[in-house]
Design an enzyme around this catalytic site. Sequence first.
Site, PDB file in Angstrom:
ATOM      1  N   LYS A  93       0.728  -1.085   0.305  1.00 35.83           N
ATOM      2  CA  LYS A  93       0.012   0.073   0.175  1.00 35.83           C
ATOM      3  C   LYS A  93       0.520   1.405  -0.393  1.00 35.83           C
ATOM      4  CE  LYS A  93      -3.640   1.864   0.159  1.00 35.83           C
ATOM      5  NZ  LYS A  93      -3.567   3.349  -0.336  1.00 35.83           N
ATOM      6  N   GLN A 114       7.527   3.136   3.963  1.00 33.19           N
ATOM      7  CA  GLN A 114       5.720   3.722   4.123  1.00 33.19           C
ATOM      8  C   GLN A 114       5.619   1.759   4.532  1.00 33.19           C
ATOM      9  OE1 GLN A 114       4.172   5.166   2.024  1.00 33.19           O
ATOM     10  NE2 GLN A 114       2.226   4.666   2.665  1.00 33.19           N
ATOM     11  N   LYS A 117       6.039   3.540   8.136  1.00 34.28           N
ATOM     12  CA  LYS A 117       4.600   4.485   8.375  1.00 34.28           C
ATOM     13  C   LYS A 117       3.310   3.232   8.296  1.00 34.28           C
ATOM     14  CE  LYS A 117       4.492   7.340   5.826  1.00 34.28           C
ATOM     15  NZ  LYS A 117       3.734   8.751   4.359  1.00 34.28           N
ATOM     16  N   LYS A 129       5.713   1.658  -3.566  1.00 31.71           N
ATOM     17  CA  LYS A 129       5.075   3.037  -3.451  1.00 31.71           C
ATOM     18  C   LYS A 129       5.578   2.979  -4.995  1.00 31.71           C
ATOM     19  CE  LYS A 129       4.610   7.474  -2.199  1.00 31.71           C
ATOM     20  NZ  LYS A 129       3.783   8.192  -1.100  1.00 31.71           N
ATOM     21  N   ASP A 169      -0.285  11.385  -4.303  1.00 29.47           N
ATOM     22  CA  ASP A 169       1.003  11.425  -3.854  1.00 29.47           C
ATOM     23  C   ASP A 169       1.270  13.242  -4.605  1.00 29.47           C
ATOM     24  OD1 ASP A 169       3.156  10.911  -1.870  1.00 29.47           O
ATOM     25  OD2 ASP A 169       4.111  11.212  -3.483  1.00 29.47           O
ATOM     26  N   THR A 212      -4.260  13.733   5.004  1.00 35.62           N
ATOM     27  CA  THR A 212      -2.956  13.873   6.309  1.00 35.62           C
ATOM     28  C   THR A 212      -2.828  15.540   6.621  1.00 35.62           C
ATOM     29  OG1 THR A 212      -2.669  13.006   3.542  1.00 35.62           O
ATOM     30  CG2 THR A 212      -0.245  13.267   5.161  1.00 35.62           C
ATOM     31  N   ASN A 244      -1.649  19.319  -1.898  1.00 40.40           N
ATOM     32  CA  ASN A 244      -3.049  18.382  -1.610  1.00 40.40           C
ATOM     33  C   ASN A 244      -2.700  18.438   1.118  1.00 40.40           C
ATOM     34  OD1 ASN A 244      -3.352  15.664   0.120  1.00 40.40           O
ATOM     35  ND2 ASN A 244      -5.793  16.207  -0.725  1.00 40.40           N
ATOM     36  N   SER A 381      -6.891   5.885   3.917  1.00 40.85           N
ATOM     37  CA  SER A 381      -6.660   4.918   2.610  1.00 40.85           C
ATOM     38  C   SER A 381      -7.581   3.794   3.195  1.00 40.85           C
ATOM     39  CB  SER A 381      -5.121   4.794   2.079  1.00 40.85           C
ATOM     40  OG  SER A 381      -5.265   6.016   1.097  1.00 40.85           O
TER      41      SER A 381
HETATM   42  P1  NDP Z   1       0.956  18.156  -4.487  1.00 41.09           P
HETATM   43  O1  NDP Z   1       1.394  17.341  -5.675  1.00 41.09           O
HETATM   44  O2  NDP Z   1      -0.401  18.132  -3.471  1.00 41.09           O
HETATM   45  O3  NDP Z   1       1.694  18.955  -3.968  1.00 41.09           O
HETATM   46  C1  NDP Z   1       2.650  19.262  -2.975  1.00 41.09           C
HETATM   47  C2  NDP Z   1       3.340  20.767  -2.845  1.00 41.09           C
HETATM   48  O4  NDP Z   1       4.971  20.570  -2.421  1.00 41.09           O
HETATM   49  C3  NDP Z   1       3.349  21.844  -3.862  1.00 41.09           C
HETATM   50  O5  NDP Z   1       3.249  23.117  -3.111  1.00 41.09           O
HETATM   51  C4  NDP Z   1       4.508  21.563  -4.934  1.00 41.09           C
HETATM   52  O6  NDP Z   1       4.588  22.839  -5.860  1.00 41.09           O
HETATM   53  C5  NDP Z   1       5.720  21.528  -4.117  1.00 41.09           C
HETATM   54  N1  NDP Z   1       7.238  20.284  -4.193  1.00 41.09           N
HETATM   55  C6  NDP Z   1       6.647  19.628  -5.049  1.00 41.09           C
HETATM   56  N2  NDP Z   1       8.315  19.667  -5.645  1.00 41.09           N
HETATM   57  C7  NDP Z   1       8.957  20.225  -4.784  1.00 41.09           C
HETATM   58  C8  NDP Z   1      10.074  20.407  -5.019  1.00 41.09           C
HETATM   59  N3  NDP Z   1      11.160  19.769  -6.011  1.00 41.09           N
HETATM   60  N4  NDP Z   1      11.022  21.864  -4.316  1.00 41.09           N
HETATM   61  C9  NDP Z   1       9.728  22.895  -3.737  1.00 41.09           C
HETATM   62  N5  NDP Z   1       8.558  22.770  -3.420  1.00 41.09           N
HETATM   63  C10 NDP Z   1       7.517  21.158  -3.957  1.00 41.09           C
HETATM   64  O7  NDP Z   1       1.662  16.471  -3.349  1.00 41.09           O
HETATM   65  P2  NDP Z   1       0.797  16.115  -1.454  1.00 41.09           P
HETATM   66  O8  NDP Z   1       0.756  17.682  -0.985  1.00 41.09           O
HETATM   67  O9  NDP Z   1       0.458  15.427  -1.673  1.00 41.09           O
HETATM   68  O10 NDP Z   1       2.582  16.237  -1.101  1.00 41.09           O
HETATM   69  C11 NDP Z   1       3.425  16.928  -0.648  1.00 41.09           C
HETATM   70  C12 NDP Z   1       4.368  15.491   0.559  1.00 41.09           C
HETATM   71  O11 NDP Z   1       3.729  14.773   1.584  1.00 41.09           O
HETATM   72  C13 NDP Z   1       5.358  14.608  -0.251  1.00 41.09           C
HETATM   73  O12 NDP Z   1       6.774  14.790  -0.020  1.00 41.09           O
HETATM   74  C14 NDP Z   1       4.531  12.803  -0.066  1.00 41.09           C
HETATM   75  O13 NDP Z   1       4.974  11.826  -0.617  1.00 41.09           O
HETATM   76  C15 NDP Z   1       4.187  13.780   1.162  1.00 41.09           C
HETATM   77  N6  NDP Z   1       2.521  12.493   1.554  1.00 41.09           N
HETATM   78  C16 NDP Z   1       1.823  13.130   0.797  1.00 41.09           C
HETATM   79  C17 NDP Z   1       0.312  12.263   0.937  1.00 41.09           C
HETATM   80  C18 NDP Z   1      -0.856  12.244   0.760  1.00 41.09           C
HETATM   81  O14 NDP Z   1      -1.827  11.571   0.826  1.00 41.09           O
HETATM   82  N7  NDP Z   1      -0.865  12.958  -0.560  1.00 41.09           N
HETATM   83  C19 NDP Z   1       0.581  11.341   2.337  1.00 41.09           C
HETATM   84  C20 NDP Z   1       1.332  11.771   3.579  1.00 41.09           C
HETATM   85  C21 NDP Z   1       3.030  12.116   2.599  1.00 41.09           C
HETATM   86  P3  NDP Z   1       4.560  22.851  -6.971  1.00 41.09           P
HETATM   87  O15 NDP Z   1       3.286  23.597  -7.062  1.00 41.09           O
HETATM   88  O16 NDP Z   1       5.333  24.248  -7.342  1.00 41.09           O
HETATM   89  O17 NDP Z   1       5.400  22.151  -7.550  1.00 41.09           O
HETATM   90  O1  2IT Z   2       2.926   8.908   1.481  1.00 39.99           O
HETATM   91  C1  2IT Z   2       1.571   8.642   1.397  1.00 39.99           C
HETATM   92  O2  2IT Z   2       1.391   8.086   2.808  1.00 39.99           O
HETATM   93  C2  2IT Z   2       1.237   8.441   0.677  1.00 39.99           C
HETATM   94  N1  2IT Z   2       0.993   9.461  -0.107  1.00 39.99           N
HETATM   95  C3  2IT Z   2      -0.720   8.210   0.755  1.00 39.99           C
HETATM   96  C4  2IT Z   2      -0.326   6.635   0.535  1.00 39.99           C
HETATM   97  C5  2IT Z   2      -2.016   6.080   0.454  1.00 39.99           C
HETATM   98  O3  2IT Z   2      -1.839   4.900   0.341  1.00 39.99           O
HETATM   99  O4  2IT Z   2      -2.909   6.362   0.875  1.00 39.99           O
END
Ligand code: NDP
Ligand code: 2IT
Length: 449
Positions: A93, A114, A117, A129, A169, A212, A244, A381
């Site tokens: 997952k 993961q 976590k 992943k 992600d 999240t 997100n 999830s």
């Molecule tokens: P999104 O794509 O929704 O948003 C990512 C954000 O981070 C955007 O604001 C983006 O800016 C910025 N970003 C991405 N890459 C870079 C970079 N190289 N340098 C600076 N800023 C950057 O992703 P999420 O919010 O889903 O994910 C954010 C983090 O949270 C990641 O590390 C992800 O692995 C983690 N995560 C996500 C989960 C989920 O359920 N979605 C769960 C747990 C962890 P821009 O738009 O300019 O690219």
């Molecule tokens: O990093 C993470 O935990 C996620 N991007 C969410 C994974 C999931 O299966 O909901």
Amino acid sequence: MALENRYLREVYEQVCKKDPDQKEFQQAVYEVLQSFEPVIVKTPALFENGLLERLVEPERLVTFRVAWVDDRGKTQVNRAFRCQFNSAIGPYKGGLRFHPSVNTSIIKFLGFEQIFKNSLTGLPMGGGKGGSDFDPKGKSDVEVMRFAQAFMTEMSKYIGADTDIPAGDIGVGAREIGYLFGQYKRIRNEFTGVLTGKGLAFGGSLVRKEATGYGLLYFVQEALATMRNETMKDKITVISGSGNVALYAAEKAQQLGARVVAMSDSAGFIYDPNGVRVEVVKQLKEVERARISKYAELVPGSEYHEGCRRIWQIPCDVALPCATQNELDGEDAKALLKNGVIAVCEGANMPCTPEAVDAFLAEKIVFSPGKASNAGGVATSGLEMCQNSERCCWTAEEVDTRLQQIMISIFHNVFDAAKEYGMEGNLVAGANIAGFLKVASAMQAQGIF
Ligand code: NDP
Ligand code: 2IT
């Protein structure tokens, strides 16, 4: 900190020797192995049968080509991955990342994190992943759809509702999950369960989108209460990212009475001393897919600054890195500490460099690693999978209540594990140990595989 124990050191050296270029993966492995020093002394039997050598090697890593046709009729080729890292406690997952920086190292580090976590959530989910170096920025909806369909045409061979369940992600949100799900359904003639983060009309869970970010704040709330006898009320809060995780972290932080003064994207950050208007950022990012710089044009009294890194220079009580890996380094940590930060809790995966983590731990502020404090997404999830299996939908209150209970219980498991192993207050060690114990005993119980 160096690895004192010989077995731990040898495992780490092997990882570096086998894949010298996989820096992010090496970083994630090193951080986890460091935490095992007291565990290996206390319960050596857990490490028998080459446990660590097996733990650091993915059960399966599929690399595949994704060819698709862009709007000009040109054939584009991307590289894609699905890493099925560890299935000791349940089906694989974990999310899918679409970003040009995606490579084997990034996917393996994320898959490795993961494992621990998912174990911490208390739900039966293994670690996985996937993703691609496809860049959704600047692509039309139809291009994203064609790419997602081509991606799923290949990935559908390896996943399934009871074997491997991807989700979102970076770069993979509701739109991408919808296209991926549609294609899986057409190919496999199966209708629920295989992806999470689905639309509410076709098997998605209420509160998954918010989970999240909300979960991060439930964790922060519990950590502040237990470790500092504090709340989020009136705390000046800086949140990196505006995707997100960041959006819903900001929303919940404000609901808890905090003042969120800054957010960012990969180009720069906004500073709004009056408190960021999250509904404006949501409209820009979720609806218009615009740059965050536009916020400063819309909201009087706010400023936009080029360069996302300098966000950590802003004085704050609480910092929540929610963008990407290694976005906060040792220098940034120094600036935060100098300005009196009391808590840094990771919403992203591995956003703080090892130097930054060491600085926070040395100062004994509240510091939580992503694998504990961002687990609310994958936990919800897991709740989506429960609802899909039951063929029902829970109310938002029910999902949110369970999410809160899960985050509170993760905090206490992590906090208690650190204490039990003589590192009270070190949530990094606590998360690695608590996550590991269950996976290791499951691996030992199932024989060598
Ligand atoms: P999104 O794509 O929704 O948003 C990512 C954000 O981070 C955007 O604001 C983006 O800016 C910025 N970003 C991405 N890459 C870079 C970079 N190289 N340098 C600076 N800023 C950057 O992703 P999420 O919010 O889903 O994910 C954010 C983090 O949270 C990641 O590390 C992800 O692995 C983690 N995560 C996500 C989960 C989920 O359920 N979605 C769960 C747990 C962890 P821009 O738009 O300019 O690219
Ligand atoms: O990093 C993470 O935990 C996620 N991007 C969410 C994974 C999931 O299966 O909901």
